[in-house]
Design an enzyme around this catalytic site. Structure first.
Site, mmCIF file in Angstrom:
data_model
loop_
_atom_site.group_PDB
_atom_site.id
_atom_site.type_symbol
_atom_site.label_atom_id
_atom_site.label_comp_id
_atom_site.label_asym_id
_atom_site.label_seq_id
_atom_site.Cartn_x
_atom_site.Cartn_y
_atom_site.Cartn_z
ATOM 1 N N GLU A 94 -1.198 -8.227 5.486
ATOM 2 C CA GLU A 94 -1.080 -8.485 6.929
ATOM 3 C C GLU A 94 -2.433 -8.528 7.639
ATOM 4 O O GLU A 94 -2.512 -8.940 8.795
ATOM 5 C CB GLU A 94 -0.175 -7.410 7.570
ATOM 6 C CG GLU A 94 -0.811 -6.068 7.824
ATOM 7 C CD GLU A 94 -0.964 -5.171 6.591
ATOM 8 O OE1 GLU A 94 -1.385 -4.013 6.757
ATOM 9 O OE2 GLU A 94 -0.667 -5.631 5.460
ATOM 10 N N HIS B 53 -3.385 -4.988 1.597
ATOM 11 C CA HIS B 53 -2.804 -5.201 2.929
ATOM 12 C C HIS B 53 -2.765 -6.694 3.265
ATOM 13 O O HIS B 53 -3.697 -7.222 3.873
ATOM 14 C CB HIS B 53 -3.642 -4.467 3.992
ATOM 15 C CG HIS B 53 -3.470 -2.991 3.971
ATOM 16 N ND1 HIS B 53 -2.610 -2.337 4.823
ATOM 17 C CD2 HIS B 53 -4.040 -2.037 3.195
ATOM 18 C CE1 HIS B 53 -2.654 -1.033 4.579
ATOM 19 N NE2 HIS B 53 -3.512 -0.825 3.598
ATOM 20 N N CYS C 119 0.840 -1.207 0.000
ATOM 21 C CA CYS C 119 0.000 0.000 0.000
ATOM 22 C C CYS C 119 0.874 1.257 0.000
ATOM 23 O O CYS C 119 1.485 1.574 -1.009
ATOM 24 C CB CYS C 119 -0.988 -0.045 1.153
ATOM 25 S SG CYS C 119 -2.384 1.101 0.942
#
Length: 197
Positions: free
Chosen positions: A172, A170, A79
């Site tokens: 994560e 993202h 990002c």
């Protein structure tokens, strides 16, 4: 053991550590320049790119991270991290690290309330990967050495160039660690290659 650092100036760095460790590597939060010597690869997480750049400048990280990448050590930008890696930013004459031959468009999918999830096929990495997009950029164009790994509605959202990996989403924020695992493998390969030099 392969050690991957996550730049801990802003963003979801703890979640990246969790994903790195789930992929079988050691993860450390990087807050000091000296820590770059302790790691084999670096993740630059999402957040707000101008804020991260301000903190990078405040703590004198810009040139050390640049040199880290130029040595052949892998860097993964997610990002905002993708924006920091780019050699060209649409609508801006300034770039940050300028390490990856990509042109990016910031906030390309809208603001925070336009956040969404999408299933992507990431070439050589994952089929039907659930990607979380939050105020995401996309890649408008790539250089000849850069491989396009995934697109969404015709826009490039993941790419790789030698030891650099970037995505608009993202990784994560899900329990699917396949793209982090891909980065860990990139780091392991680079570590072996650099050890022979």
């Amino acid at each position: 053991m392969t050690t991957i650092g996550v730049l801990g100036l802003q963003g979801a760095f703890r979640e990246h550590i969790r994903s790195v460790e789930a992929s079988g590597a050691t993860g450390i939060v990087v807050k000091k320049i000296e820590q770059l010597k302790e790691i084999d690869g670096l993740i630059i997480p999402g957040g707000e790119s101008t804020t991260i750049r301000r903190l990078i400048d405040k703590y004198n990280f810009l040139e050390p991270i640049r040199q880290f990448g130029k040595q052949g050590k892998p860097i993964f930008g997610t990002c905002a991290g993708l924006i920091l890696l780019a050699s060209e930013i649409d609508g801006s004459s300034n770039v940050h690290l300028g390490l990856m031959d990509i042109r990016v468009h910031r906030n390309a999918f809208g603001r925070q309330r336009e956040s969404f999830e999408a299933h992507l096929d990431i070439e050589g990495v994952a089929h039907q990967y659930n990607a979380v997009f939050i105020r995401a950029p996309y890649i408008e164009g790539v250089g000849e050495k850069t491989s396009i790994l995934a697109t969404y509605e015709g826009n490039i959202v993941a790419a790789q160039q030698e030891n650099f990996l970037a995505c608009s989403f993202h990784p994560e924020l899900t329990n699917d660690h396949r793209i982090t695992d891909h980065f860990v493998k990139m780091v392991e390969k680079a570590k072996k290659s650099l050890a022979t030099l």
